[in-house]
Design a protein around this motif. Structure first.
Motif: not given
Length: 210
Positions: A74-91
């Motif tokens: 899906p087209d999302v603003p945060d691709r890293n969050l989509l693939l890792t589950g992390l936001k600013d290094g935390l779940p």
């Protein structure tokens, strides 16, 4: 009497020969399997003098589509969050896209296929596999998991934990988020209070209890 004895000896000899013959066939079959297992072959990325580039692995054919095609994400603003589950290094405490009824229904379907056999239909860790002796997973309704961020469940699905192996190759990233969101819905459903419901639903419960 003598003829009977000779017949018995002949039968025993022929039976012993049959056993030896059967054993020989089995051993021959095993040796054949061993030869297949140990046959000369290239390991992945092993060097080779057969091809001009010195590599045994061949380049991909032009136009090959990878199994995890990024165009299917899906087209999302945060691709890293989509693939890792992390936001600013935390779940992350939220999914990388809006969670609506369709997402929860998709998560329910994937959960019933991949998760319910161990975790149970309501997430209590008493699935059919557990009832037959498999190591029970923790209940999603334990305080620790009720307080865990949504990204925690995404990461466990992706990487595995304890006796649970990774489902990254089986469940697409967006579906892992859908399953994680459905787990949160299960937690809410099994620990809901009447005061948590909208006023119209509270009214229906009151009418039904009369």
């Amino acid at each position: 009497m003598r003829s009977n004895t000779l017949a018995a000896r002949a039968w025993f000899a022929s039976d012993r020969w049959s056993r030896w013959l059967a054993a020989g066939v089995v051993l021959a079959a095993f040796s054949g399997c061993q030869d297949m297992y140990d046959q000369p072959r290239y390991e992945p990325f092993e060097a080779s003098t057969f091809f001009e580039d010195g590599a045994s692995s061949r380049p991909l054919v032009a136009g090959t589509v990878p199994r995890t095609d990024p165009r299917n994400l899906p087209d999302v603003p945060d691709r890293n969050l989509l693939l890792t589950g992390l936001k600013d290094g935390l779940p992350s405490r939220s999914a990388p896209f809006p969670v609506d009824q369709a997402v929860l229904e998709r998560g329910q379907g994937r959960y019933r296929i991949y998760c319910a056999p161990c975790h149970g239909e309501v997430g209590d860790g008493k699935g059919i596999i557990v009832q037959r002796g498999f190591t029970p997973p923790p209940s999603y309704h334990d305080d620790r998991l009720r307080e865990a961020p949504l990204g925690h469940f995404f990461q466990v699905i992706s990487e595995g934990h304890g006796a649970m192996y990774s489902f990254a190759a089986r469940i697409a990233p967006q579906d892992r988020w859908a399953v994680a969101s459905y787990i949160r819905a299960l937690q809410l459903s099994q620990n809901a209070k009447v005061s948590d419901l909208p006023p119209e639903d509270q009214g229906q419960l009151q009418e039904a209890s009369k």
